[in-house]
Motif scaffolding. Structure first.
Motif, PDB file in Angstrom:
ATOM      1  N   SER A 265     -39.554  -1.149  28.906  1.00  0.00           N
ATOM      2  CA  SER A 265     -40.443  -0.705  29.986  1.00  0.00           C
ATOM      3  C   SER A 265     -41.896  -1.034  29.656  1.00  0.00           C
ATOM      4  O   SER A 265     -42.683  -1.402  30.542  1.00  0.00           O
ATOM      5  CB  SER A 265     -40.285   0.795  30.223  1.00  0.00           C
ATOM      6  N   ASP A 266     -42.261  -0.901  28.379  1.00  0.00           N
ATOM      7  CA  ASP A 266     -43.616  -1.250  27.958  1.00  0.00           C
ATOM      8  C   ASP A 266     -43.877  -2.750  28.161  1.00  0.00           C
ATOM      9  O   ASP A 266     -44.972  -3.153  28.573  1.00  0.00           O
ATOM     10  CB  ASP A 266     -43.834  -0.895  26.488  1.00  0.00           C
ATOM     11  N   LEU A 267     -42.858  -3.585  27.879  1.00  0.00           N
ATOM     12  CA  LEU A 267     -42.994  -5.029  28.065  1.00  0.00           C
ATOM     13  C   LEU A 267     -43.211  -5.366  29.540  1.00  0.00           C
ATOM     14  O   LEU A 267     -43.978  -6.258  29.882  1.00  0.00           O
ATOM     15  CB  LEU A 267     -41.756  -5.751  27.533  1.00  0.00           C
ATOM     16  N   ILE A 268     -42.516  -4.637  30.412  1.00  0.00           N
ATOM     17  CA  ILE A 268     -42.706  -4.839  31.852  1.00  0.00           C
ATOM     18  C   ILE A 268     -44.132  -4.476  32.250  1.00  0.00           C
ATOM     19  O   ILE A 268     -44.780  -5.191  33.016  1.00  0.00           O
ATOM     20  CB  ILE A 268     -41.683  -4.004  32.652  1.00  0.00           C
ATOM     21  N   SER A 269     -44.629  -3.365  31.714  1.00  0.00           N
ATOM     22  CA  SER A 269     -45.993  -2.928  32.036  1.00  0.00           C
ATOM     23  C   SER A 269     -47.032  -3.957  31.606  1.00  0.00           C
ATOM     24  O   SER A 269     -48.079  -4.104  32.243  1.00  0.00           O
ATOM     25  CB  SER A 269     -46.286  -1.588  31.360  1.00  0.00           C
ATOM     26  N   LYS A 270     -46.746  -4.692  30.529  1.00  0.00           N
ATOM     27  CA  LYS A 270     -47.681  -5.698  30.017  1.00  0.00           C
ATOM     28  C   LYS A 270     -47.548  -7.032  30.746  1.00  0.00           C
ATOM     29  O   LYS A 270     -48.317  -7.964  30.468  1.00  0.00           O
ATOM     30  CB  LYS A 270     -47.437  -5.914  28.518  1.00  0.00           C
ATOM     31  N   GLY A 271     -46.562  -7.154  31.634  1.00  0.00           N
ATOM     32  CA  GLY A 271     -46.361  -8.414  32.351  1.00  0.00           C
ATOM     33  C   GLY A 271     -45.612  -9.452  31.549  1.00  0.00           C
ATOM     34  O   GLY A 271     -45.696 -10.654  31.839  1.00  0.00           O
ATOM     35  N   ASP A 272     -44.849  -9.003  30.541  1.00  0.00           N
ATOM     36  CA  ASP A 272     -44.148  -9.935  29.653  1.00  0.00           C
ATOM     37  C   ASP A 272     -42.716 -10.234  30.087  1.00  0.00           C
ATOM     38  O   ASP A 272     -41.995 -10.959  29.387  1.00  0.00           O
ATOM     39  CB  ASP A 272     -44.121  -9.381  28.218  1.00  0.00           C
ATOM     40  N   VAL A 273     -42.279  -9.666  31.204  1.00  0.00           N
ATOM     41  CA  VAL A 273     -40.886  -9.834  31.637  1.00  0.00           C
ATOM     42  C   VAL A 273     -40.857 -10.570  32.979  1.00  0.00           C
ATOM     43  O   VAL A 273     -41.621 -10.249  33.896  1.00  0.00           O
ATOM     44  CB  VAL A 273     -40.171  -8.473  31.770  1.00  0.00           C
ATOM     45  N   ARG A 274     -39.966 -11.561  33.085  1.00  0.00           N
ATOM     46  CA  ARG A 274     -39.819 -12.304  34.337  1.00  0.00           C
ATOM     47  C   ARG A 274     -38.345 -12.354  34.745  1.00  0.00           C
ATOM     48  O   ARG A 274     -37.463 -12.420  33.876  1.00  0.00           O
ATOM     49  CB  ARG A 274     -40.339 -13.742  34.201  1.00  0.00           C
ATOM     50  N   ILE A 275     -38.106 -12.331  36.050  1.00  0.00           N
ATOM     51  CA  ILE A 275     -36.773 -12.574  36.603  1.00  0.00           C
ATOM     52  C   ILE A 275     -36.865 -13.848  37.420  1.00  0.00           C
ATOM     53  O   ILE A 275     -37.646 -13.921  38.369  1.00  0.00           O
ATOM     54  CB  ILE A 275     -36.289 -11.411  37.485  1.00  0.00           C
ATOM     55  N   ASN A 276     -36.091 -14.845  37.028  1.00  0.00           N
ATOM     56  CA  ASN A 276     -36.133 -16.153  37.707  1.00  0.00           C
ATOM     57  C   ASN A 276     -37.563 -16.683  37.786  1.00  0.00           C
ATOM     58  O   ASN A 276     -38.007 -17.192  38.808  1.00  0.00           O
ATOM     59  CB  ASN A 276     -35.526 -16.044  39.116  1.00  0.00           C
ATOM     60  N   TRP A 277     -38.288 -16.516  36.671  1.00  0.00           N
ATOM     61  CA  TRP A 277     -39.650 -17.010  36.479  1.00  0.00           C
ATOM     62  C   TRP A 277     -40.700 -16.225  37.249  1.00  0.00           C
ATOM     63  O   TRP A 277     -41.869 -16.578  37.240  1.00  0.00           O
ATOM     64  CB  TRP A 277     -39.756 -18.498  36.841  1.00  0.00           C
ATOM     65  N   ASN A 278     -40.309 -15.148  37.914  1.00  0.00           N
ATOM     66  CA  ASN A 278     -41.263 -14.307  38.617  1.00  0.00           C
ATOM     67  C   ASN A 278     -41.532 -13.046  37.803  1.00  0.00           C
ATOM     68  O   ASN A 278     -40.587 -12.392  37.335  1.00  0.00           O
ATOM     69  CB  ASN A 278     -40.734 -13.921  40.000  1.00  0.00           C
TER      70      ASN A 278
END
Length: 322
Positions: A265-278
């Protein structure tokens, strides 16, 4: 012409005019013999009924641009997508074909989605081989863009790498050290002791052959090769399964990457996670079969078969790229 249109035109000129690019005005155009390697089928909507969300390029307005850009999840990409759309507008109006430099997967993905809303534009990505990540995008009116254009060349870089084969970063750093800009380069395919194969814009082939003489401390030579001689090996993968109560990305992907759900969840908050490059902005984003989840610094994870269990949970096949 409106202020908006003038700004758009100026921005597109900067993007597509090769004489503005690094080194491109110092290297003359030449014809090279290399084979076509189509990677995607072109699309055209010109022969189909035009739905309300499809814009006619010849009558593009600011409102049309808003429609085309609607749904882009990563707002940092908006300006770059605008440039590509304006290039498509110019190419269609002038009945010519224009090409971008190499695009990263997120930009290519968003650009293709936006271009599909145009009624009189063909778009063909080409990275040199079927599974290329970095691709150039060719755009033009369907009457002039009918086949895959030759927009990518391949070079083989060889040297005595028997003791310590260079990394991807070693090759990239050495090439950039010659003054070639990153956007002029496609994928770099490592070949261990043999060296590497590099995709590049054709107009810089001669320059790179004459300029790149070392990778690290190892002397090298560059040779132009046909695209059909590219030696691409699919990445190594590991398949695992998890059973979760939901298909939320934080639940499924945290299991696939073997990290805690709170850390994910922290990685998502930092913008480090993508789904299909989004870029993912919410923990509750749901996953489907075929989705690709990438995490900065941790690699990629593909979602395989999803089966609902008798207890109402989800048994998910996960394919981890090593």
């Amino acid at each position: 012409m409106s202020v908006f249109s003038r700004v758009q035109s100026m921005a597109a000129t900067i993007l597509v005019n090769p004489n503005r690019g690094l080194l491109s005005n110092a290297v003359p155009n030449r014809n090279f013999l290399f084979l076509q390697c189509p990677t995607f089928r072109p699309f055209s909507l010109s022969s189909s009924p035009i739905p309300s969300d499809v814009c006619q390029v010849t009558h593009a307005t600011k409102n049309d641009m808003d429609v085309l850009l609607k749904g882009i999840s990563d707002r940092s990409l908006v300006e770059q997508i605008k440039h590509i759309l304006d290039m498509a507008n110019r190419a269609s109006l002038r009945r010519e074909v224009l090409h971008t430099d190499f695009l990263t997967p997120p930009i290519l993905n968003e650009a293709m989605a936006a271009l599909k809303k145009l009624a009189d534009v063909n778009a063909i990505p080409n990275g040199g081989y079927l599974e290329a990540e970095r691709c150039r995008l060719s755009v033009g009116h369907p009457e002039v863009l009918r086949t895959d254009p030759d927009t990518v060349a391949a070079l083989s870089i060889t040297g005595n790498f028997g003791y310590q084969p260079p990394t991807h970063g070693d090759f990239l750093g050495s090439i950039l050290g010659t003054g070639i800009a990153r956007e002029k380069l496609g994928d770099i395919l490592l070949q261990g002791e043999k060296g590497a194969q590099v995709l590049i814009v054709p107009e810089l082939v001669d320059y790179m052959i004459s300029s790149l003489d070392k990778v690290g401390k190892v002397p090298v030579s560059c040779t132009l090769i046909p695209l059909e001689e590219l030696e691409y090996e699919p990445p190594s993968t590991k398949t695992l399964k998890t059973v979760e109560s939901s298909l939320r990305v934080d639940a499924i992907a945290s299991a696939g990457f073997k990290i805690s759900r709170s850390k994910f969840s922290d990685l998502i908050s930092k913008g480090d996670v993508r789904i299909n490059w989004n870029t993912v902005t919410k923990n509750g984003a749901t996953l489907r079969t075929g989705d690709m989840v990438s995490v900065s610094g941790s690699g990629r994870l593909k979602i395989g078969e999803i089966i609902t269990t008798k207890k109402g949970k989800y048994a998910v096949e996960l394919i981890r790229y090593l």
